[in-house]
Design a protein around this motif. Structure first.
Motif, PDB file in Angstrom:
ATOM      1  N   SER A 125       1.478  -1.517  -7.092  1.00 23.97           N
ATOM      2  CA  SER A 125       0.525  -1.731  -5.728  1.00 23.97           C
ATOM      3  C   SER A 125      -0.775  -1.522  -6.446  1.00 23.97           C
ATOM      4  O   SER A 125      -1.243  -1.092  -7.542  1.00 23.97           O
ATOM      5  CB  SER A 125       0.564  -0.949  -4.605  1.00 23.97           C
ATOM      6  OG  SER A 125       0.147   0.408  -4.793  1.00 23.97           O
ATOM      7  N   LYS A 137       1.015  -1.343  -0.056  1.00 21.99           N
ATOM      8  CA  LYS A 137       0.069  -0.085   0.091  1.00 21.99           C
ATOM      9  C   LYS A 137       0.786   1.172  -0.228  1.00 21.99           C
ATOM     10  O   LYS A 137       2.019   1.349   0.405  1.00 21.99           O
ATOM     11  CB  LYS A 137      -1.007   0.066   1.615  1.00 21.99           C
ATOM     12  CG  LYS A 137      -1.987   0.851   1.192  1.00 21.99           C
ATOM     13  CD  LYS A 137      -3.249   0.478   2.145  1.00 21.99           C
ATOM     14  CE  LYS A 137      -4.277   1.447   1.909  1.00 21.99           C
ATOM     15  NZ  LYS A 137      -4.689   1.637   0.716  1.00 21.99           N
ATOM     16  N   ASP A 138       0.289   2.438  -0.723  1.00 21.53           N
ATOM     17  CA  ASP A 138       0.890   3.588  -0.540  1.00 21.53           C
ATOM     18  C   ASP A 138       1.120   4.234   0.850  1.00 21.53           C
ATOM     19  O   ASP A 138      -0.138   4.038   1.275  1.00 21.53           O
ATOM     20  CB  ASP A 138       0.295   4.616  -1.833  1.00 21.53           C
ATOM     21  CG  ASP A 138       0.732   3.968  -3.116  1.00 21.53           C
ATOM     22  OD1 ASP A 138       1.443   3.085  -3.234  1.00 21.53           O
ATOM     23  OD2 ASP A 138       0.354   4.678  -4.053  1.00 21.53           O
ATOM     24  N   LEU A 169      -5.066  -6.688  -0.658  1.00 18.53           N
ATOM     25  CA  LEU A 169      -3.678  -6.098  -0.742  1.00 18.53           C
ATOM     26  C   LEU A 169      -2.500  -7.005  -1.450  1.00 18.53           C
ATOM     27  O   LEU A 169      -2.514  -8.250  -1.183  1.00 18.53           O
ATOM     28  CB  LEU A 169      -3.117  -5.247   0.184  1.00 18.53           C
ATOM     29  CG  LEU A 169      -4.010  -4.237   0.818  1.00 18.53           C
ATOM     30  CD1 LEU A 169      -3.365  -3.781   2.216  1.00 18.53           C
ATOM     31  CD2 LEU A 169      -4.345  -3.084  -0.157  1.00 18.53           C
ATOM     32  N   THR A 171      -5.238  -0.831 -10.273  1.00 14.30           N
ATOM     33  CA  THR A 171      -6.287  -0.572  -9.371  1.00 14.30           C
ATOM     34  C   THR A 171      -7.477  -1.995  -9.582  1.00 14.30           C
ATOM     35  O   THR A 171      -8.330  -2.215  -8.627  1.00 14.30           O
ATOM     36  CB  THR A 171      -6.961   0.841  -9.735  1.00 14.30           C
ATOM     37  OG1 THR A 171      -7.136   0.659 -10.971  1.00 14.30           O
ATOM     38  CG2 THR A 171      -6.203   1.759  -9.101  1.00 14.30           C
ATOM     39  N   ASP A 175      -2.708   0.636  -5.523  1.00 12.39           N
ATOM     40  CA  ASP A 175      -3.376   2.069  -5.579  1.00 12.39           C
ATOM     41  C   ASP A 175      -3.404   2.687  -6.832  1.00 12.39           C
ATOM     42  O   ASP A 175      -2.747   2.306  -7.752  1.00 12.39           O
ATOM     43  CB  ASP A 175      -2.195   2.877  -4.627  1.00 12.39           C
ATOM     44  CG  ASP A 175      -2.346   2.302  -3.244  1.00 12.39           C
ATOM     45  OD1 ASP A 175      -3.558   2.496  -2.429  1.00 12.39           O
ATOM     46  OD2 ASP A 175      -1.570   1.635  -2.836  1.00 12.39           O
ATOM     47  N   THR A 223       2.476   4.034   3.255  1.00 15.06           N
ATOM     48  CA  THR A 223       2.767   3.122   4.481  1.00 15.06           C
ATOM     49  C   THR A 223       4.258   3.198   4.705  1.00 15.06           C
ATOM     50  O   THR A 223       5.133   3.418   3.874  1.00 15.06           O
ATOM     51  CB  THR A 223       2.349   1.636   4.398  1.00 15.06           C
ATOM     52  OG1 THR A 223       2.751   1.302   3.041  1.00 15.06           O
ATOM     53  CG2 THR A 223       0.743   1.510   4.226  1.00 15.06           C
TER      54      THR A 223
END
Ligand code: BEZ
Length: 210
Positions: free
Chosen positions: A70, A39-40, A119, A100, A72, A42
């Motif tokens: 990712s 995840k972005d 994720l 996405t 995102d 983080t």
């Protein structure tokens, strides 16, 4: 289905921070380190992407390129990249895929539902110039990867592709290597002019060939 060593790395087209990329076309005949993060915005991921950016020259020396992924969006990746530069002291200098719809993550089996349903885990694929998968790694979300180890594996693969040797535990560039078990002593004598040491008949070492 899981991707295994020796498989052709599947091609895909995806939006990234550097525009739409068709993977094989982007990669061309270089090595690629294709890695996912959960995840972005983080903390662990921030340190991983910052460190990878600092390795750009090391990747280039090895004819290798990094590409991250990712689930995102491109907008999030771009906003987060500012934080990475600010906190890690290096701007992100490789594309980050915005998966996405999770299509690339599915293709590369980067979502492990018993770890997290949505994720991506911390996957790494080292892919060679002819698009063969040469290493796969999977780390849990809470453990940042060692990207020096990724470089070390590329060094080993490039060396062992070119010479009949293998690399021992914790080997680093310049250190002694192992004579391929498939070689007879006579063949080894011919191939390694500096000689070799027989520790056991199946464990013979020699200077790293140049
Ligand atoms: C991190 O990058 O810090 C992180 C991401 C997902 C879960 C746990 C840690």
């Amino acid at each position: 289905m899981a991707i295994r060593l020796g498989d052709e790395a599947p091609n895909f087209t995806a939006p990234t921070t550097e525009g739409e990329i068709s993977f094989h076309e982007w990669k061309k005949d270089s090595w690629a380190v294709f890695f996912s993060h959960p995840k972005d915005f983080t903390p662990v991921c921030t340190t991983e992407l910052g460190f990878t950016a600092k390795l750009k020259e090391e990747f280039a020396k090895r004819n290798a390129k990094a590409i991250a992924l990712s689930v995102d969006s491109v907008e999030d990746h771009k906003a987060w990249s500012g934080d990475i530069e600010e906190t890690q002291g290096c701007a992100v200098n490789f594309p980050i895929i915005a998966d996405t719809d999770r299509s690339v993550a599915s293709l590369y089996d980067m979502i492990h539902p018993n770890a997290d349903n949505t994720l991506t885990v911390r996957s790494v694929f080292i892919i060679d110039p002819v698009n063969k998968v040469r290493l796969t790694l999977t780390y849990p979300a809470s453990t940042g990867r060692n990207f020096n180890e990724i470089l070390r594996v590329i060094d080993s693969l490039q060396l062992t592709d070119g010479h009949k040797v293998a690399t021992p535990v914790n080997w680093n560039q310049g250190e002694d290597v192992i004579v391929s078990p498939g070689l007879s002593d006579d063949q080894a004598t011919e191939l390694f002019p500096t000689g070799f040491t027989t520790v056991k008949p199946y464990l013979r070492t020699t200077k790293q060939p140049s």
